[in-house]
Design an enzyme around this catalytic site. Structure first.
Site, PDB file in Angstrom:
ATOM      1  N   ARG A  61       0.829  -1.196   0.000  1.00 43.66           N
ATOM      2  CA  ARG A  61       0.000   0.000   0.000  1.00 43.66           C
ATOM      3  C   ARG A  61       0.871   1.256   0.000  1.00 43.66           C
ATOM      4  O   ARG A  61       1.990   1.247   0.455  1.00 43.66           O
ATOM      5  CB  ARG A  61      -0.908   0.014   1.228  1.00 43.66           C
ATOM      6  N   LYS A 202      -8.658  -2.734   1.012  1.00 42.74           N
ATOM      7  CA  LYS A 202      -8.511  -1.774   2.094  1.00 42.74           C
ATOM      8  C   LYS A 202      -9.351  -0.516   1.849  1.00 42.74           C
ATOM      9  O   LYS A 202      -9.746   0.157   2.802  1.00 42.74           O
ATOM     10  CB  LYS A 202      -7.044  -1.405   2.274  1.00 42.74           C
ATOM     11  N   HIS A 222     -10.004  -4.423  12.541  1.00 39.78           N
ATOM     12  CA  HIS A 222      -8.903  -4.985  11.765  1.00 39.78           C
ATOM     13  C   HIS A 222      -8.377  -6.181  12.553  1.00 39.78           C
ATOM     14  O   HIS A 222      -7.486  -6.059  13.380  1.00 39.78           O
ATOM     15  CB  HIS A 222      -7.812  -3.921  11.585  1.00 39.78           C
ATOM     16  N   SER A 240      -0.391  -5.862   9.853  1.00 37.77           N
ATOM     17  CA  SER A 240       0.177  -6.845   8.942  1.00 37.77           C
ATOM     18  C   SER A 240       1.562  -7.271   9.418  1.00 37.77           C
ATOM     19  O   SER A 240       2.384  -6.438   9.792  1.00 37.77           O
ATOM     20  CB  SER A 240       0.269  -6.258   7.530  1.00 37.77           C
ATOM     21  N   LYS A 244      -1.774 -12.328  12.387  1.00 39.36           N
ATOM     22  CA  LYS A 244      -3.237 -12.495  12.395  1.00 39.36           C
ATOM     23  C   LYS A 244      -3.677 -13.697  11.558  1.00 39.36           C
ATOM     24  O   LYS A 244      -4.438 -14.548  12.006  1.00 39.36           O
ATOM     25  CB  LYS A 244      -3.942 -11.245  11.847  1.00 39.36           C
ATOM     26  N   THR A 245      -3.204 -13.746  10.317  1.00 38.56           N
ATOM     27  CA  THR A 245      -3.617 -14.816   9.412  1.00 38.56           C
ATOM     28  C   THR A 245      -3.091 -16.162   9.885  1.00 38.56           C
ATOM     29  O   THR A 245      -3.818 -17.153   9.937  1.00 38.56           O
ATOM     30  CB  THR A 245      -3.118 -14.532   7.986  1.00 38.56           C
ATOM     31  N   ASP A 259      -8.831 -11.025   8.454  1.00 37.42           N
ATOM     32  CA  ASP A 259      -8.394  -9.624   8.419  1.00 37.42           C
ATOM     33  C   ASP A 259      -9.426  -8.586   8.845  1.00 37.42           C
ATOM     34  O   ASP A 259      -9.070  -7.607   9.479  1.00 37.42           O
ATOM     35  CB  ASP A 259      -7.912  -9.286   7.005  1.00 37.42           C
ATOM     36  N   ARG A 324       2.495 -12.270  -1.342  1.00 40.84           N
ATOM     37  CA  ARG A 324       1.194 -12.598  -0.765  1.00 40.84           C
ATOM     38  C   ARG A 324       0.429 -13.609  -1.608  1.00 40.84           C
ATOM     39  O   ARG A 324       0.739 -13.823  -2.779  1.00 40.84           O
ATOM     40  CB  ARG A 324       0.339 -11.328  -0.615  1.00 40.84           C
TER      41      ARG A 324
END
Length: 532
Positions: A61, A202, A222, A240, A244-245, A259, A324
């Site tokens: 991003r 996003k 988030h 990120s 989390k994932t 997410d 990713r």
């Protein structure tokens, strides 16, 4: 190839008011989109059948090039500043016209999708792409309507994503040629000059973060989420790169999402229909669910093959650390579809502490919970954003400041209300460094983190002896199944005890300096949650 080509744009594209001179493809299947991507040389197939594509110049991003249109809807409600950068309404309209003209002469891929697994709170979204693989990304990441829902589909929001179109900063009011502009009044998101697909998801997340808390009293978060066999759900906050994932993809539990979620009273629901996971150093041994999800229909971004093969070398970071994969939830056998469950019983704040002083797991009281939710401490890890090459200290309010149109206290207040309504345990988990700061210590072992989280979820820490952290006041367990006791006390992992004390004081001071901007909105209970 059985492509669904629109003979007329009057139905899905009528609001654009232009005459398409090239083909317009509507809701193609994943197989058709893969065929289009290959024919257009947008990507190649891997040995597992996934589509490999590059995002070009932008591999993450670009937060400084994200804008929100300043108008009657937003002028008094949006939290303006370095995160929410105002954009002129007339400049938006002019740029919108330019992009429409550009689309007239390019093939367009249109997709109608939902954001929000709970029908009461979902957004209907129409996506326009000039890249077939971007349309496949949207198929994977959003929720697919059934045939009946498509028949009556009316978009609440529209995304127009055209990587080939670059703005002229002098004429269009942008900082650079790339941009992502959210118009919350006209409900349009314009994205140009960047091939990074994550800007689309996003952008919608930012819109939901405005609409749901502001209009529906739903807390947008988030976070990732999963649920146990007994219906005990858990959510994982973190930026990120904090896990989390990885941590939500637990083979013992069912996945809700990785997410973005909403919390409405007794229910917890996913905003998305897929996962967007980092794959740098991915292995089947460490993360089997994610590894096996990378099959036909999935996308991998900016990865490279082992020479002479079509096998992905997940250790290869020559393009970016932010490699990713995007795949639908159906690629995870343990996922819950539709992704709706009960309110959480446990909440985990994940932080990648580059100072190496935060305990690997701590239990927070209410004051500490609110303080650390607003603080959102972590280190941005390499590749998450353009220009980040090593961990960097950061505070991201509500663990997602980059996507919050409203002031953080609005989300914190709603968070407090949800917590009081539900009996929730809150844990702070350090997935970052131990034994020293970044460059000296080591990253926390994933196996230890999994063991600590499992112990918390299974109630094994309820009766463990605890100590009070001398710098932050956390309740830190002295024992945990599957974890050496010395690991639980970060000071014991350092060779130089004085150096630990110095770094802990430095971090505590950084917390206090960061919190200064929230002090005017904080009551005594909230302030009591800060460092000692």
């Amino acid at each position: 190839m059985q492509d669904l080509v629109l003979e007329s744009i009057q139905s899905p594209l009528s609001f654009l008011n232009f005459e398409a001179k090239e083909k317009v493809y509507y809701n193609l299947s994943p197989a058709e989109l893969v065929e289009h991507s290959l024919a257009r040389k947008e990507g190649v197939l891997t040995s597992t059948g996934a589509l490999m594509a590059d995002t070009g110049k932008f591999t993450g991003r670009s937060p400084k090039d994200r804008y929100i249109v300043f108008d009657e809807t937003t002028k008094d409600s949006v939290w303006w500043g370095d995160i929410n950068i105002p954009f002129d309404e007339e400049k938006f309209d002019a740029l919108f016209s330019k992009m429409k003209y550009f689309l007239e002469y390019h093939e367009v891929y249109v997709r109608d999708v939902f954001a929000g697994a709970d029908p009461r709170h979902r957004l209907s979204i129409r996506v326009l792409n000039t890249l077939a693989w971007h349309n496949l990304f949207c198929h994977n990441m959003f929720i697919q309507p059934d045939k009946a829902e498509l028949t009556e589909f009316t978009p609440d929001f529209t995304i127009i994503c055209v990587p080939q179109f670059e703005a002229s900063p002098e004429l269009d009011g942008t900082r650079n040629g790339n941009f992502s502009i959210i118009n919350l009044s006209k409900r349009i998101i314009l994205i140009g000059g960047t091939g990074y697909a994550g800007e689309m998801k996003k952008g919608i997340f930012s819109a939901l973060n405005f609409i749901l808390p502001f209009q529906k009293n739903v807390l947008s978060m988030h976070c990732s989420a999963n649920v146990g066999e007994d219906g005990d759900s858990a959510i994982f906050f973190g930026l990120s790169g904090t896990g989390k994932t990885t941590l939500s993809a637990d083979p013992k539990r069912k996945l809700i999402g990785d997410d973005e979620h909403g919390w409405d009273g007794d229910s917890l629901f996913n905003f998305e229909g897929g996962c967007y996971a980092k794959v740098i150093d991915l292995s089947e041994e460490k993360e089997p669910e994610i590894f096996r999800a990378i099959k036909f229909g999935a996308i991998v971004e900016n990865t490279r093959f082992f020479p002479g093969t079509r096998e992905i070398n997940f250790q290869d970071a020559q393009v970016t650390e932010n490699t990713r994969t995007a795949y639908p939830l159906s690629h995870i056998p343990t996922s819950v579809i539709p992704s709706v469950t009960q309110a959480p019983k446990n909440i985990f704040f994940l932080t990648a502490d580059a100072f190496g002083v935060i305990p690997p797991i701590s239990k927070l009281n209410k004051s500490q919970t609110m303080y650390h939710f607003i603080s959102g401490y972590t280190a941005k890890v390499a590749g998450t954003e353009m220009g980040i090459s090593e961990p960097k200290l950061t505070f991201s309010a509500c663990f997602g400041a980059a996507f919050l149109p409203l002031h953080p206290t609005a989300y914190a207040k709603l968070f407090g209300e949800k917590m009081e309504y539900n009996d929730v345990n809150v844990w702070l988990v350090n997935t970052g460094w131990t034994g020293g700061p970044y460059g000296i210590g080591n990253r926390m072992k994933l196996s230890y983190t999994r063991a600590m989280i499992s112990a918390a979820l299974e109630g094994k820490l309820d009766y463990a002896p605890y100590r009070k952290d001398e710098f932050f006041g956390f309740a830190v367990p002295k024992i945990c199944p599957g974890v050496p006791s010395d690991i639980l006390d970060p000071k014991k992992t350092w060779k130089d005890q004085d150096a630990y004390d110095f770094q802990a004081k430095e971090l505590a001071q950084a917390f206090k300096i960061n919190f200064e901007k929230f002090k005017d909105f904080a009551d005594e209970e909230l302030l009591m949650g800060g460092p000692l």
